[in-house]
Every structure is written in structure tokens, then in C-alpha cells.
Motif scaffolding. Structure first.
Motif, PDB file in Angstrom:
ATOM      1  N   PHE A 302       2.858  67.325  24.716  1.00 34.49           N
ATOM      2  CA  PHE A 302       1.510  67.474  25.261  1.00 34.49           C
ATOM      3  C   PHE A 302       0.714  66.172  25.124  1.00 34.49           C
ATOM      4  N   GLU A 303       0.782  65.555  23.962  1.00 34.24           N
ATOM      5  CA  GLU A 303       0.029  64.322  23.740  1.00 34.24           C
ATOM      6  C   GLU A 303       0.607  63.160  24.541  1.00 34.24           C
ATOM      7  N   LYS A 304       1.936  63.116  24.691  1.00 33.01           N
ATOM      8  CA  LYS A 304       2.534  62.066  25.519  1.00 33.01           C
ATOM      9  C   LYS A 304       2.168  62.245  26.987  1.00 33.01           C
ATOM     10  N   CYS A 305       2.044  63.493  27.404  1.00 29.76           N
ATOM     11  CA  CYS A 305       1.644  63.756  28.786  1.00 29.76           C
ATOM     12  C   CYS A 305       0.235  63.226  29.052  1.00 29.76           C
ATOM     13  N   LEU A 306      -0.642  63.382  28.080  1.00 28.35           N
ATOM     14  CA  LEU A 306      -1.996  62.847  28.236  1.00 28.35           C
ATOM     15  C   LEU A 306      -1.980  61.329  28.419  1.00 28.35           C
ATOM     16  N   GLN A 307      -1.100  60.666  27.687  1.00 30.82           N
ATOM     17  CA  GLN A 307      -1.077  59.209  27.733  1.00 30.82           C
ATOM     18  C   GLN A 307      -0.332  58.676  28.959  1.00 30.82           C
ATOM     19  N   GLN A 308       0.762  59.300  29.335  1.00 35.44           N
ATOM     20  CA  GLN A 308       1.593  58.759  30.406  1.00 35.44           C
ATOM     21  C   GLN A 308       1.171  59.243  31.789  1.00 35.44           C
ATOM     22  N   LYS A 309       0.822  60.508  31.907  1.00 39.20           N
ATOM     23  CA  LYS A 309       0.493  61.071  33.213  1.00 39.20           C
ATOM     24  C   LYS A 309      -0.978  60.889  33.592  1.00 39.20           C
ATOM     25  N   PHE A 310      -1.843  60.891  32.587  1.00 41.67           N
ATOM     26  CA  PHE A 310      -3.280  60.865  32.868  1.00 41.67           C
ATOM     27  C   PHE A 310      -3.961  59.596  32.360  1.00 41.67           C
ATOM     28  N   ASP A 311      -3.181  58.632  31.910  1.00 42.29           N
ATOM     29  CA  ASP A 311      -3.699  57.312  31.508  1.00 42.29           C
ATOM     30  C   ASP A 311      -4.695  57.386  30.352  1.00 42.29           C
ATOM     31  N   PHE A 312      -4.533  58.357  29.474  1.00 44.72           N
ATOM     32  CA  PHE A 312      -5.376  58.424  28.285  1.00 44.72           C
ATOM     33  C   PHE A 312      -4.797  57.520  27.204  1.00 44.72           C
ATOM     34  N   GLN A 313      -5.667  56.880  26.467  1.00 44.86           N
ATOM     35  CA  GLN A 313      -5.253  56.038  25.356  1.00 44.86           C
ATOM     36  C   GLN A 313      -5.723  56.652  24.046  1.00 44.86           C
ATOM     37  N   LYS A 314      -4.822  56.668  23.077  1.00 47.92           N
ATOM     38  CA  LYS A 314      -5.210  57.139  21.754  1.00 47.92           C
ATOM     39  C   LYS A 314      -5.983  56.032  21.061  1.00 47.92           C
ATOM     40  N   LEU A 315      -7.179  56.346  20.643  1.00 48.38           N
ATOM     41  CA  LEU A 315      -8.043  55.321  20.069  1.00 48.38           C
ATOM     42  C   LEU A 315      -7.461  54.807  18.763  1.00 48.38           C
ATOM     43  N   PRO A 316      -7.511  53.495  18.537  1.00 48.65           N
ATOM     44  CA  PRO A 316      -6.930  52.921  17.309  1.00 48.65           C
ATOM     45  C   PRO A 316      -7.556  53.472  16.043  1.00 48.65           C
ATOM     46  N   SER A 317      -8.801  53.899  16.128  1.00 48.83           N
ATOM     47  CA  SER A 317      -9.480  54.405  14.933  1.00 48.83           C
ATOM     48  C   SER A 317      -8.839  55.674  14.404  1.00 48.83           C
ATOM     49  N   PHE A 318      -8.018  56.334  15.241  1.00 48.24           N
ATOM     50  CA  PHE A 318      -7.415  57.605  14.850  1.00 48.24           C
ATOM     51  C   PHE A 318      -5.893  57.487  14.750  1.00 48.24           C
ATOM     52  N   ALA A 319      -5.424  56.292  14.483  1.00 46.31           N
ATOM     53  CA  ALA A 319      -3.980  56.080  14.428  1.00 46.31           C
ATOM     54  C   ALA A 319      -3.381  56.490  13.092  1.00 46.31           C
ATOM     55  N   GLU A 320      -4.215  56.621  12.043  1.00 52.45           N
ATOM     56  CA  GLU A 320      -3.681  56.962  10.735  1.00 52.45           C
ATOM     57  C   GLU A 320      -3.157  58.393  10.730  1.00 52.45           C
ATOM     58  N   GLU A 321      -2.067  58.581  10.029  1.00 54.51           N
ATOM     59  CA  GLU A 321      -1.455  59.900   9.973  1.00 54.51           C
ATOM     60  C   GLU A 321      -2.245  60.860   9.095  1.00 54.51           C
ATOM     61  N   THR A 322      -3.098  60.317   8.226  1.00 51.27           N
ATOM     62  CA  THR A 322      -3.824  61.183   7.301  1.00 51.27           C
ATOM     63  C   THR A 322      -4.975  61.915   7.969  1.00 51.27           C
ATOM     64  N   LEU A 323      -5.394  61.454   9.150  1.00 43.46           N
ATOM     65  CA  LEU A 323      -6.532  62.076   9.810  1.00 43.46           C
ATOM     66  C   LEU A 323      -6.118  63.365  10.502  1.00 43.46           C
ATOM     67  N   ASN A 324      -7.038  64.307  10.534  1.00 37.68           N
ATOM     68  CA  ASN A 324      -6.787  65.579  11.199  1.00 37.68           C
ATOM     69  C   ASN A 324      -7.280  65.576  12.636  1.00 37.68           C
ATOM     70  N   HIS A 325      -7.755  64.441  13.118  1.00 33.05           N
ATOM     71  CA  HIS A 325      -8.333  64.364  14.444  1.00 33.05           C
ATOM     72  C   HIS A 325      -7.573  63.348  15.291  1.00 33.05           C
ATOM     73  N   SER A 326      -7.552  63.620  16.578  1.00 36.06           N
ATOM     74  CA  SER A 326      -6.987  62.679  17.545  1.00 36.06           C
ATOM     75  C   SER A 326      -7.925  62.615  18.734  1.00 36.06           C
ATOM     76  N   VAL A 327      -8.233  61.407  19.153  1.00 38.83           N
ATOM     77  CA  VAL A 327      -9.140  61.209  20.279  1.00 38.83           C
ATOM     78  C   VAL A 327      -8.417  60.394  21.335  1.00 38.83           C
ATOM     79  N   TYR A 328      -8.400  60.917  22.555  1.00 39.90           N
ATOM     80  CA  TYR A 328      -7.782  60.243  23.691  1.00 39.90           C
ATOM     81  C   TYR A 328      -8.873  59.989  24.731  1.00 39.90           C
ATOM     82  N   TYR A 329      -8.952  58.741  25.156  1.00 39.37           N
ATOM     83  CA  TYR A 329     -10.019  58.354  26.083  1.00 39.37           C
ATOM     84  C   TYR A 329      -9.428  57.557  27.233  1.00 39.37           C
TER      85      TYR A 329
END
Length: 463
Positions: A302-329
């Protein structure tokens, strides 16, 4: 010449006032003084000035005494006026706190920040705090922004505004987890206050967010931004309201739109994360979804589909594995989904079947784009064989008050429908009785729900 030749000796006397005199001694013993501007027989007499010197000193002393007395009266009057104004604004001394900062009731925390959104809107935000102590019951309400455009005191620019309430202080907003923690706890709560109920309780902190269409300010160079508000003082069953205002900043539109436009774009960096997020939130349509995945790999698809099909980028601020949040813009201007944001908030949970339950927020410019995005997304997920167990509306857990409002609205529609049926069948004898009974039932139902809604509103106001 004969007179000059008879001069035996001469000397220059010290200056008297502003002129110098020459003392001439002739051979015949005659001594005269002259300044070569008057007749030689004229004698310079300054006795009049010497006599008036004492009089001038006396007049100066009287002027100084009058100035001192005037200054004293001015100081006493100023203190009296200040005490009167303080009493009328803040109430009697025994009803107030001893906190010195209470003198300034509405205070600004930090700078006034500006952002340009993909929806061609300028978002302006500022952190505000009501510094009045809780025992004083001083509520700041009806907070309204005004742009002073030209010589008119009223603004011709339409400003939409809201209050965003957080549990954290403004100096804690640079932390990603701290800021989005309110999303976990207040997801279904109404954190946005409506325009007509912008209230700020004592010792409470909010972010005041405004948005303006760029077409309304394209011809402006700069304008001062003010906040008007009412001070509601509740003291011993007596309520008083005072109109006040606070100056925020002079907004330089020419600098924002033309000279330094890149500085006001959305970048979602940690120090200004809340500013970019609130800019998207106030200028977009929000959709809440609870998506349950069968396995962790389905979430990854699901998350790869957001990035590859819809050109969403995962913000670098949420790259840590310890965070419970993910933001795609989506920050690609040529993309159909430019300006859209997907936020996965809260911690991933598991149900009794070991399925992953995730909560998402989708921000799009309008409802039509939301429907198109979801339709295309779910179609691609079926193609990619991502196993989704369920998709639910995240807003289903509405408050009890919101449920009563919805039921009352439906009851009014039902009553209107039955009344139309009654009017259309009034001339039909067989159907007249049934239509009349249906109208009566619908009216009783709507009246009951109205009383229930009124009781709920009274309970909320008391709380």
C-alpha cells in the motif's frame, strides 16, 4: 585728519555685551571712547540691561515653578486615569490574580508565520495564549482578524480563520511525535473551532490560522494585520464585555508573492512541521479512513503504491523506524495529485485475527479529487494483490451531540416529505387519513429530537 594727528595714545577696551570699544587719549588731555558706529559724543550705557537682569531672573524662576507644577498635575492625572482604566478593564483588585503578566490578556507566542499552499491561498498562523489566571474566569471570545487596506478601517479582503487547539506548548512543536500526539488522542474530537465560536479560555494555548485567496491580495503591497477580540469577564453573576485589539504584524505581500516566494513554500521540516501541516489542513478537504490489512506485507504494498503510482514522497522527518507516524506528500507540480497529503497516525494495532489496523488521514483540495483518488488507489491495490480486510470511515465514532444533530436533521426531512405527501393527497378521501397520521407522527418525532438536542446543548454549556 587733524583730530587723528592729535591723538597721543589709544587702547582697545574689553567687549561690553556684543561690541568692542576703543579708548582714545588726545594731546590736550581729553579721553573719549567710541565704537566707530555712533557719534563720538555718544556714551555707551548698559545700566538699563543691568537693572533688568534681576527682573529676568525672577521671571525665569516663575516659569520654572509653573512648569514643575504643571508636570506634577499631569503625573497625578495620568495615574488617576490609569487606575480608572485598569479597574474598568480588569475588574476590582480583589477579583484578580497577583500575576503581573495578566495585564496583557491576549499574548502572541513566537513569530507570525506565512505559507503558500497549492490551492493558491496564503495561510497565516500565529500562536496565542490567554494569560489570565483561571480563578478570574476571563474568557477571550470572538477573535477576528482584520487587514487594514487603504484608509478604510474595514477590510475588503475575505479572511477565513479557525482555532487549532493543542495540548502542547508552542516551544514543543518542533518534535514530530509531540506534535502528532494530539492526532492520536483527539482524532474524533473537534479540535477545529468554528468561526463564530473562537473562544480562548484562561491559561489556554491555541494556534490561530487564517487563509486568504491570492487573487484578493495580488494588487496589495503591504497591510497591517490586527486581531479584534472581546474580553468576557464573569464576576459574581455579573458579565461584562470589553472590545480590545492586538497588532500582529505588517504583512509584506510583495515580498511573499514575488521577491522571496520560495521561502514560503511547504517543505515539512521538523522546526516548522506544524506550520506546513496546518496550512494543508485548513486549505484541504479531510478524509479519515481505518484500513485493515491482512499481513504486514500488504501494508508495505500500500505504501509503495502511494510512492510509485501516485508520486507521493515519504517525508524525511518520518524516516525513523521508531515513529508511529508516516507522512506522504506529493510535491510534483505536474502531478494530478499535487498538494495532496496522506498521514498515517497512531500506532499500528492487531485484532484477534492478527490483522493490521491502521488509521489514515487524506487531505485533498476538494471532495471530487478525494473520490477520484480513492477509486484509483483501490483499483491499483487490487491489481497489485494487496489484501485489504476492511476499509471504514474514520469519522463513524461521532460524539453523542453530533448524532442527535444528525437525527434531528433527518427527522426534519422526513416531516417535510410527509407534509408534501399530505398536500398532494389532501383531495383523495382514502389517503387523507393516513397522510394526516403520518404528518402527526413526523412532527412529534422532530419535536422530541429538538427537545433532546436543546437539552444536550444546555448540558454542554453548563460543562
Amino acid at each position: 585728519m587733524a583730530t587723528l594727528l592729535s591723538i597721543l595714545r589709544h587702547r582697545i577696551l574689553p567687549p561690553r555685551i556684543t561690541r568692542k570699544f576703543a579708548l582714545l587719549e588726545f594731546k590736550d588731555g581729553t579721553i573719549k571712547s567710541t565704537d566707530f558706529e555712533e557719534d563720538s559724543d555718544a556714551q555707551t550705557d548698559i545700566s538699563d540691561f543691568v537693572d533688568k537682569k534681576a527682573e529676568f531672573k525672577l521671571l525665569l524662576e516663575r516659569v520654572r515653578s509653573a512648569k514643575t507644577e504643571l508636570k506634577l498635575h499631569e503625573t497625578v492625572t495620568g495615574h488617576s486615569f490609569e487606575r480608572l482604566q485598569n479597574k474598568l478593564t480588569y475588574g476590582l483588585p480583589y477579583t484578580r490574580s497577583l500575576k503581573l503578566e495578566e495585564k496583557q490578556m491576549l499574548a502572541r507566542c513566537g513569530d507570525v508565520w506565512k505559507r503558500l499552499t497549492p490551492q493558491n491561498e496564503l495561510v497565516i498562523g500565529v500562536s496565542l495564549v490567554n494569560q489570565c489566571a483561571s480563578p478570574n474566569l476571563t474568557v477571550l471570545q470572538n477573535i477576528q482578524p482584520t487587514l487594514q487596506v487603504g484608509s478604510s478601517s474595514t477590510s475588503s479582503v475575505v479572511i477565513q480563520y479557525r482555532l487549532f487547539q493543542l495540548k502542547q506548548l508552542f516551544n514543543q512543536l518542533d518534535s514530530v511525535d509531540t506534535f502528532l500526539q494530539s492526532e492520536d488522542e483527539q482524532m474524533q474530537a473537534n479540535v477545529w473551532s468554528s468561526d463564530c465560536k473562537c473562544k480562548l479560555l484562561p491559561e489556554s494555548y491555541v494556534i490561530f490560522v487564517m487563509k486568504i485567496k491570492l487573487s484578493d491580495i495580488i494588487s496589495l503591497s503591504d497591510a497591517p494585520l490586527l486581531l479584534h477580540y472581546e474580553v468576557l469577564k464573569d464576576c459574581y453573576s455579573t458579565k461584562t464585555t470589553t472590545q480590545l485589539q492586538i497588532y500582529l504584524e505588517t504583512i509584506d505581500f510583495d515580498k511573499i508573492l514575488f521577491k522571496q516566494r520560495p521561502m514560503y513554500e511547504l517543505y515539512f521540516q521538523p522546526p516548522t512541521l506544524h506550520q506546513d501541516f496546518l496550512s494543508i489542513a485548513i486549505s484541504s478537504h479531510e478524509t479519515n479512513l481505518n484500513i485493515t490489512f491482512e499481513q504486514p506485507k500488504d501494508l508495505e504494498i500500500f505504501e509503495k503504491c502511494l510512492q510509485q503510482k501516485f508520486d507521493f514522497q515519504k517525508l524525511p522527518s518520518f524516516a525513523e523506524e521508531t515513529l508511529n507516524h508516516s507522512v506522504y506528500y506529493n510535491n510534483f507540480r505536474n502531478s494530478l495529485w499535487f498538494g495532496c497529503l496522506c498521514l498515517r497516525y497512531a500506532e499500528i494495532e492487531e485484532n484477534e485475527h492478527d490483522n493490521l489496523i491502521t488509521s489514515w488521514k487524506l487531505y485533498c483540495p476538494d471532495k471530487d479529487k478525494v473520490l477520484l483518488f480513492l477509486k484509483m488507489l483501490f483499483h491499483d491495490l487490487l491489481t497489485l494483490q494487496s489484501n485489504l480486510v476492511s476499509i471504514e470511515n474514520g469519522n463513524k465514532n461521532m460524539s453523542q451531540h453530533a448524532i442527535v444533530v444528525a437525527e434531528f436533521e433527518n427527522a426534519l426531512r422526513e416531516e417535510l416529505y410527509n407534509f408534501k405527501q399530505f398536500l398532494s393527497e389532501a383531495k383523495i378521501v382514502d389517503k387523507f387519513s393516513n397522510s394526516f397520521i403520518n404528518v402527526g407522527k413526523a412532527q412529534r418525532k422532530s419535536d422530541y429530537l429538538y427537545q433532546n438536542l436543546k437539552h444536550k446543548e444546555t448540558s454542554i454549556n453548563v460543562e
